[in-house]
Write a protein that holds these residues in place. Structure first.
Motif, PDB file in Angstrom:
ATOM      1  N   GLY A 198       1.974  47.813  23.119  1.00 48.83           N
ATOM      2  CA  GLY A 198       3.193  48.519  23.488  1.00 48.83           C
ATOM      3  C   GLY A 198       2.904  49.766  24.298  1.00 48.83           C
ATOM      4  N   LEU A 199       1.846  50.491  23.932  1.00 46.73           N
ATOM      5  CA  LEU A 199       1.454  51.689  24.678  1.00 46.73           C
ATOM      6  C   LEU A 199       0.977  51.314  26.080  1.00 46.73           C
ATOM      7  CD1 LEU A 199      -0.479  53.616  21.863  1.00 46.73           C
ATOM      8  CD2 LEU A 199       1.694  54.290  22.903  1.00 46.73           C
ATOM      9  N   LEU A 200       0.237  50.224  26.187  1.00 47.66           N
ATOM     10  CA  LEU A 200      -0.254  49.802  27.504  1.00 47.66           C
ATOM     11  C   LEU A 200       0.902  49.488  28.442  1.00 47.66           C
ATOM     12  CD1 LEU A 200      -3.267  47.446  26.596  1.00 47.66           C
ATOM     13  CD2 LEU A 200      -3.262  49.909  27.011  1.00 47.66           C
ATOM     14  N   PHE A 201       1.966  48.881  27.902  1.00 50.18           N
ATOM     15  CA  PHE A 201       3.082  48.475  28.751  1.00 50.18           C
ATOM     16  C   PHE A 201       4.074  49.602  29.016  1.00 50.18           C
ATOM     17  CE2 PHE A 201       1.651  44.174  27.711  1.00 50.18           C
ATOM     18  CZ  PHE A 201       1.786  43.564  28.944  1.00 50.18           C
ATOM     19  N   ILE A 246       9.810  43.626  18.864  1.00 50.43           N
ATOM     20  CA  ILE A 246      10.949  43.884  19.748  1.00 50.43           C
ATOM     21  C   ILE A 246      10.643  45.036  20.694  1.00 50.43           C
ATOM     22  CG2 ILE A 246      13.362  44.624  19.831  1.00 50.43           C
ATOM     23  CD1 ILE A 246      12.961  41.744  18.922  1.00 50.43           C
ATOM     24  N   TYR A 247      10.023  46.098  20.181  1.00 48.07           N
ATOM     25  CA  TYR A 247       9.640  47.227  21.037  1.00 48.07           C
ATOM     26  C   TYR A 247       8.721  46.761  22.161  1.00 48.07           C
ATOM     27  CZ  TYR A 247      11.483  50.922  17.956  1.00 48.07           C
ATOM     28  OH  TYR A 247      12.291  51.770  17.242  1.00 48.07           O
ATOM     29  N   LEU A 248       7.719  45.957  21.779  1.00 51.52           N
ATOM     30  CA  LEU A 248       6.755  45.482  22.780  1.00 51.52           C
ATOM     31  C   LEU A 248       7.437  44.597  23.813  1.00 51.52           C
ATOM     32  CD1 LEU A 248       3.987  45.010  23.981  1.00 51.52           C
ATOM     33  CD2 LEU A 248       3.509  43.357  22.162  1.00 51.52           C
ATOM     34  N   LEU A 249       8.245  43.652  23.356  1.00 52.28           N
ATOM     35  CA  LEU A 249       8.943  42.763  24.292  1.00 52.28           C
ATOM     36  C   LEU A 249       9.882  43.550  25.201  1.00 52.28           C
ATOM     37  CD1 LEU A 249       9.774  39.712  21.994  1.00 52.28           C
ATOM     38  CD2 LEU A 249       8.059  39.828  23.815  1.00 52.28           C
ATOM     39  N   SER A 250      10.498  44.585  24.673  1.00 50.59           N
ATOM     40  CA  SER A 250      11.385  45.417  25.491  1.00 50.59           C
ATOM     41  C   SER A 250      10.602  46.100  26.606  1.00 50.59           C
ATOM     42  CB  SER A 250      12.070  46.463  24.609  1.00 50.59           C
ATOM     43  OG  SER A 250      12.966  47.247  25.370  1.00 50.59           O
ATOM     44  N   ASN A 251       9.404  46.608  26.272  1.00 55.23           N
ATOM     45  CA  ASN A 251       8.564  47.226  27.298  1.00 55.23           C
ATOM     46  C   ASN A 251       8.126  46.206  28.341  1.00 55.23           C
ATOM     47  OD1 ASN A 251       8.703  49.714  26.030  1.00 55.23           O
ATOM     48  ND2 ASN A 251       6.733  49.527  24.998  1.00 55.23           N
ATOM     49  N   ILE A 252       7.736  45.019  27.878  1.00 57.49           N
ATOM     50  CA  ILE A 252       7.286  43.986  28.811  1.00 57.49           C
ATOM     51  C   ILE A 252       8.424  43.531  29.710  1.00 57.49           C
ATOM     52  CG2 ILE A 252       6.387  41.628  28.980  1.00 57.49           C
ATOM     53  CD1 ILE A 252       4.856  42.106  26.403  1.00 57.49           C
ATOM     54  N   SER A 253       9.629  43.458  29.161  1.00 55.93           N
ATOM     55  CA  SER A 253      10.768  42.963  29.942  1.00 55.93           C
ATOM     56  C   SER A 253      11.160  43.892  31.076  1.00 55.93           C
ATOM     57  CB  SER A 253      11.980  42.750  29.025  1.00 55.93           C
ATOM     58  OG  SER A 253      12.491  43.992  28.558  1.00 55.93           O
ATOM     59  N   ALA A 254      10.642  45.121  31.051  1.00 59.52           N
ATOM     60  CA  ALA A 254      10.970  46.077  32.110  1.00 59.52           C
ATOM     61  C   ALA A 254      10.012  45.992  33.293  1.00 59.52           C
ATOM     62  CB  ALA A 254      10.964  47.498  31.543  1.00 59.52           C
ATOM     63  N   LYS A 296      17.798  46.917  15.906  1.00 60.72           N
ATOM     64  CA  LYS A 296      18.953  46.387  16.645  1.00 60.72           C
ATOM     65  C   LYS A 296      19.159  47.136  17.961  1.00 60.72           C
ATOM     66  CE  LYS A 296      21.723  44.008  13.246  1.00 60.72           C
ATOM     67  NZ  LYS A 296      23.099  43.628  12.912  1.00 60.72           N
ATOM     68  N   VAL A 297      18.990  48.448  17.926  1.00 58.37           N
ATOM     69  CA  VAL A 297      19.144  49.236  19.156  1.00 58.37           C
ATOM     70  C   VAL A 297      18.139  48.780  20.200  1.00 58.37           C
ATOM     71  CG1 VAL A 297      18.864  51.525  20.170  1.00 58.37           C
ATOM     72  CG2 VAL A 297      20.146  51.265  18.050  1.00 58.37           C
ATOM     73  N   GLU A 298      16.873  48.620  19.795  1.00 63.52           N
ATOM     74  CA  GLU A 298      15.844  48.203  20.744  1.00 63.52           C
ATOM     75  C   GLU A 298      16.094  46.775  21.223  1.00 63.52           C
ATOM     76  OE1 GLU A 298      12.851  49.257  23.202  1.00 63.52           O
ATOM     77  OE2 GLU A 298      13.765  50.522  21.665  1.00 63.52           O
ATOM     78  N   LEU A 299      16.617  45.930  20.355  1.00 65.39           N
ATOM     79  CA  LEU A 299      16.927  44.557  20.739  1.00 65.39           C
ATOM     80  C   LEU A 299      18.044  44.525  21.779  1.00 65.39           C
ATOM     81  CD1 LEU A 299      16.438  41.568  20.417  1.00 65.39           C
ATOM     82  CD2 LEU A 299      17.915  41.580  18.398  1.00 65.39           C
ATOM     83  N   ILE A 300      18.987  45.406  21.629  1.00 63.66           N
ATOM     84  CA  ILE A 300      20.081  45.482  22.614  1.00 63.66           C
ATOM     85  C   ILE A 300      19.531  45.905  23.979  1.00 63.66           C
ATOM     86  CG2 ILE A 300      22.165  46.771  23.232  1.00 63.66           C
ATOM     87  CD1 ILE A 300      22.733  46.802  20.134  1.00 63.66           C
ATOM     88  N   TYR A 301      18.607  46.863  23.983  1.00 62.58           N
ATOM     89  CA  TYR A 301      17.956  47.243  25.246  1.00 62.58           C
ATOM     90  C   TYR A 301      17.207  46.046  25.838  1.00 62.58           C
ATOM     91  CZ  TYR A 301      18.757  52.303  25.041  1.00 62.58           C
ATOM     92  OH  TYR A 301      19.326  53.551  25.062  1.00 62.58           O
ATOM     93  N   LEU A 302      16.532  45.281  24.992  1.00 65.33           N
ATOM     94  CA  LEU A 302      15.779  44.116  25.458  1.00 65.33           C
ATOM     95  C   LEU A 302      16.709  43.071  26.065  1.00 65.33           C
ATOM     96  CD1 LEU A 302      13.370  42.210  25.725  1.00 65.33           C
ATOM     97  CD2 LEU A 302      13.510  41.776  23.264  1.00 65.33           C
TER      98      LEU A 302
END
Length: 350
Positions: A198-201, A246-254, A296-302
């Motif tokens: 997550g930090l890398l992304f 979810i946090y990691l996937l959210s970072n990757i999705s950006a 849930k908040v992070e999932l909504i961002y994702l």
């Protein structure tokens, strides 16, 4: 205490030396006042990190660890006495899982400032740590592997210049970490891996490098994350791992989806094809908003990030046409979200 010090310094009897170091370890595990009574032994303990006696080395790392965690002043004292160089040499060369574990804990305890972090990195800790992770993954030393992964996470999280972050990516850590993340990898091993990734992304340069140079491993990682998310949600485990994924996937999705060298970097499409939407649907509507609101908040961002891709937007709208209802459980008026995201989320329900 004179007897302990004399015994520790008597090189003619290494068995007694180890016993003396063991006594110091136990005393240093006590109160600050008790630790102060053996603090004069630290130069000897540090010097023994460089000898050939593996039993004494191991016991000295335990003793120094207990001293280091006693108070900030003792940490600075150990650094001033020159512990860093012999500690890194021992860490990079020992084959003992116990000594490696102790060295990890000791290094972590010494990294209290970004200056300390830069000093350790400057001595080649990044390359050494990668070799250690690979070695102890193969040796199935779970506790030691876990401590190594947390050490990596601590080093990366304290990076204020981004130089360490870039060094970690350039030295191929992404492939190493993706390789450790297996279907049966225990949750306490998974957690530091996901946090470090997550930090890398979070860094654009690192994310782009991974995307452009590790395309196959990235797709493999995404599939593993979705599988792990599926297993976690269906077994009713606490939301900690869910949150980190979810946090990691959210970072990757950006990440910028522009294709490079013929490789498709369409993260949204890759995730959808990997079967992520049912898992996101389960997390969004089934997780208790009172116990996992940040998830849930992070999932909504994702979901927002994924929906910006025209190639999957209609599919996402079909899955999340009632997303506003789910959002309302977190924020009844969507006030915590930026306007652009708020409007897009609302449009998914139309």
């Amino acid at each position: 205490m004179t007897l302990i010090n004399d015994t520790l310094s008597d090189s003619s009897n290494d068995t007694n030396q180890s016993e003396a170091a063991w006594c110091i370890t136990n005393i240093a595990a006590g109160t600050h006042e008790q630790t102060a009574t053996i603090i004069h032994c630290t130069p000897l303990l540090i010097s023994y990190l460089s000898i050939e006696n593996t039993v004494l080395q191991e016991q000295c790392t335990w003793a120094l660890l207990n001293i280091a965690i006693d108070c900030p002043e003792y940490k600075e004292m150990l650094i001033a006495q020159g512990i860093v160089h012999p500690l890194i040499r021992l860490f990079s060369s020992t084959s003992s899982s116990v000594t490696t574990f102790n060295c990890c804990c000791l290094i972590v305890s010494l990294i209290t400032t970004s200056q300390h972090q830069q000093q350790l990195v400057g001595m080649g800790l990044i390359a050494c740590l990668k070799e250690r992770i690979t070695r102890f993954q193969s040796a199935s030393s779970i506790d030691t592997l876990c401590e190594l992964l947390w050490l990596l996470n601590d080093i990366v999280s304290m990076d204020t210049t981004m130089l360490t972050l870039h060094s970690v990516v350039n030295q191929g850590y992404f492939i190493t970490l993706e390789g450790v993340l297996l279907d049966d990898t225990p949750a306490h091993i998974v957690l530091p891996i996901i946090r470090t990734l997550g930090l890398l992304f979070t860094d654009t340069r690192c994310a782009s490098y991974i995307m452009h140079n590790n395309n196959t491993s990235l797709k493999s990682l995404l599939a593993k994350l979705i599988a792990r998310l599926s297993n976690t949600t269906t077994t009713g485990q606490p939301p900690r791992i869910i949150k980190e994924i979810i946090y990691l996937l959210s970072n990757i999705s950006a990440i910028d989806p522009t294709p490079v060298d013929g490789h498709s970097n369409n993260i949204s499409m890759i995730l959808v094809q990997a079967g992520c939407l049912p898992m996101f649907d389960s997390c969004l509507y089934q997780l208790d908003p009172l116990t996992a609101p940040k998830v849930k908040v992070e999932l909504i961002y994702l979901i927002h990030n994924l929906s910006l891709d025209p190639s999957v937007r209609d599919t996402i709208k079909q899955y999340f046409k009632h997303i506003v209802i789910a959002v309302s459980a977190v924020d009844s008026q969507l006030l915590s979200f930026p306007e652009s995201i708020r409007l897009n989320i609302q449009s998914l329900s139309m």
